[in-house]
Design a protein around this motif. Structure first.
Motif: not given
Length: 606
Positions: A572-584
């Motif tokens: 869930y945490a990874i999904d949230r970051l990916v949805s905001k284009n925040l994962f590096p």
């Protein structure tokens, strides 16, 4: 924007300065302080070019007339001069790398090129000074200047330095010469200068600047290549001298030994940005460092040699990702395994034991808490670095085992290697390797439990997490090693219950989650950070779970729900970051595997 100066200003001879050029005159301290102060702001435009050049000329002639063995009353001025040179060269080099250079600094550098030999002679003279501070300061200036030299000039300086390393009887000079070469090799790894502020760290706005062509802005890599090729030509002799210094180790030789081992580590480090061709020669001679490692060898030598060996066997960042391993790390891995198995290598490691005054009687034998400051398993009064030696030797042996298994299987994480026991000659090879590794694992297990208060029946898969719990990069790399050893041995390990339990990756993962208090945020931080190989570990472990789901679920038992809760929250945490284009980076493969594990869990496949 100022235009670059086309004609170099000639450095005035000291004779043109009247009385200022007489040998023995004190250096112009006030002038040096003014230049130094301006350099802290990375600009010399407020000073006149003839004044700067005159000051430098007076300093060079004055120092050239002073015997290196007697710095005398010029000691403070000499340190100020070499410090000013270091700052000048470093500011110039960093501005060049950014392509924008202070015009006055550019003019001074161009004029100084005509007097390059005199500056180098002064610095080499000071490098040989018996005063360690003057020698060190000269080495700093020399390394910064060397990075600015091009072509034959840099080659001559490097040849002179390597000759000092090979033959000079002055240990201070040898040690600081090693540091010069090491700084050149590590140049790209240096942190920004502490005086660099602002987004670009360039000259102040009022500075008159020169914009350089791209070819002029790059040059350090050329010097690094020259350094490796110069060292390569004398490498056998240099390793021979290092080995002699280690065998005759004393407090006076410590600086040279430590500096040379640090240089060796830098030469083979992936962080040095050197090509495989440039570094291949420096893997030779590693075996010559094994013999001097005895119970009487100083702990600092142990630490530095183990650092070097761990860098050669850089498993998590390099070797674990390669389909075919190079011969050199495999040879070192074989050497370490033979040393542990047949030569009582671990008995020589200089670290304290758990039973000699460590005062851990209250520590529960089956405690799930890792050894903290009060439970480090060391004797009272022993060097705190002893435990670091223990960590490093355990890690390097784990990596040697993993490399040996991977060398035989080629791909320790492939699906085939984890499901089949091999056949033919491979099966025979794995049988031999399995017997050797079983003995090595037993010796490492006995060694650690003799030094630290772990439960006698705690498997290595458990205690290695607790052992490395305070060092993220070592912890994750050890977990990758354990996983690859287990999957690389395939069905064969399942036929050996003791070895199976000893390196079971599920045990390791459960203890790891316990160590981080089942916090999914810690796993997320490790995934985002580039300081560990946790992405590699999690990706391989999730694939392993998918292939052996029932075994995983059975191993977790009643804890399956809390373990899966951590993994689901992580998704869930990874999904949230990916949805905001925040994962590096692209984390999709991990997300798919987490989703697959969640589906198997919710489908009741346990």
């Amino acid at each position: 924007m100022a235009e670059p100066q086309h004609k170099r200003a000639k450095l005035p001879s000291s004779g043109e300065g009247g009385a200022g050029g007489r040998p023995g005159r004190l250096l112009p301290r006030r002038d040096l302080e003014i230049i130094h102060a301006r350099l802290t702001h990375k600009c010399l435009c407020s000073l006149q070019l003839p004044d700067i050049l005159h000051t430098l000329a007076v300093c060079n002639e004055c120092l050239a007339s002073q015997p290196a063995t007697r710095p005398g009353p010029l000691r403070e001025e000499t340190l100020l001069y070499t410090g000013m040179l270091t700052l000048f060269f470093e500011v110039s080099l960093r501005q060049q790398s950014r392509g924008v250079l202070c015009a006055r600094i550019s003019q001074v550098a161009a004029a100084g090129a005509d007097n390059e030999a005199a500056v180098l002679d002064v610095l080499f003279t000071l490098l040989a000074s018996p005063d360690a501070y003057i020698s060190y300061s000269a080495a700093r200036a020399l390394s910064a200047l060397l990075l600015m030299l091009r072509g034959r000039a840099g080659e001559v300086v490097l040849e002179r330095l390597v000759e000092i390393l090979a033959t000079s009887p002055r240990l201070v000079e040898v040690g600081h010469s090693v540091e010069v070469v090491r700084r050149v090799i590590e140049w790209k790894d240096l942190d920004d200068h502490p005086l660099e502020v602002g987004e670009e760290g360039g000259p102040p706005p009022e500075c008159s600047r020169v914009r350089l062509a791209p070819a002029e802005a790059q040059g350090a890599n050329e010097v690094k290549h020259l350094a490796t090729s110069t060292l390569e030509r004398r490498w056998f002799a240099l390793v021979g001298r290092l080995t002699q210094l280690v065998n005759e180790f004393s407090a006076e030789r410590e600086h040279v030994v430590v500096s040379f081992l640090a240089l060796w580590e830098s030469l083979i480090s992936v962080k040095a940005n050197l090509s495989v061709t440039d570094t291949k020669e420096f893997y030779s001679g590693l075996e010559r460092l094994m013999a001097p490692l005895t119970r009487h060898t100083a702990a600092v030598v142990w630490r530095k040699v183990l650092d070097l060996y761990n860098e050669v066997l850089c498993y998590g960042s390099t070797l674990a990702l390669q389909d075919v391993l190079a011969e050199e790390p495999c040879n070192l891995a074989h050497l370490l395994i033979r040393a542990v198995k047949d030569r009582r290598f671990l008995e020589c490691v200089p670290c304290g034991g758990a039973g000699s005054g460590s005062g851990h009687g209250g520590e529960g034998a089956g405690s799930m808490a890792g050894p903290g400051p009060s439970s480090q398993g060391m004797s009272v009064g022993r060097d705190p670095g002893d435990r670091t030696v223990l960590h490093k030797v355990v890690l390097v042996v784990l990596k040697a085992i993993a490399v040996t298994v991977k060398e035989t299987r080629c791909d320790s994480s492939s699906e085939n290697s984890s499901r089949s026991g091999g056949s033919g000659s491979e099966d025979v090879d794995m049988a031999i390797i399995e017997r050797s590794l079983r003995e090595v694992v037993r010796k490492v297990d006995d060694f650690v439990k003799a030094k630290l208060p772990f439960h006698p029946e705690a498997p290595m898969a458990e205690w290695m997490v607790r052992l490395f719990a305070d060092q993220d990069d070592w912890l994750v790399e050890s977990m990758v090693c354990g996983l690859d050893i287990f999957t690389g041995l395939g069905l064969r390990i399942r036929q050996q219950p003791e070895l199976h339990a000893c390196v079971n990756p599920h045990t390791t993962f459960l203890v790891f989650l316990e160590t981080v208090y089942l916090e999914h945020d810690v796993l997320l931080d490790l995934l985002v950070s580039n300081e560990t190989c946790f992405l590699l570990y999690l990706l391989r472990y999730l694939k392993f779970i998918r292939r052996s789901w029932h075994e995983f679920a059975s191993h977790c038992g009643r804890r399956l729900e809390e373990v899966m809760t951590v993994l689901i929250r992580l998704r869930y945490a990874i999904d949230r970051l990916v949805s905001k284009n925040l994962f590096p980076y692209n984390i999709t493969p991990v997300l798919k595997l987490l989703q697959k594990c969640e589906e198997m869990y919710e489908g009741g496949e346990h």
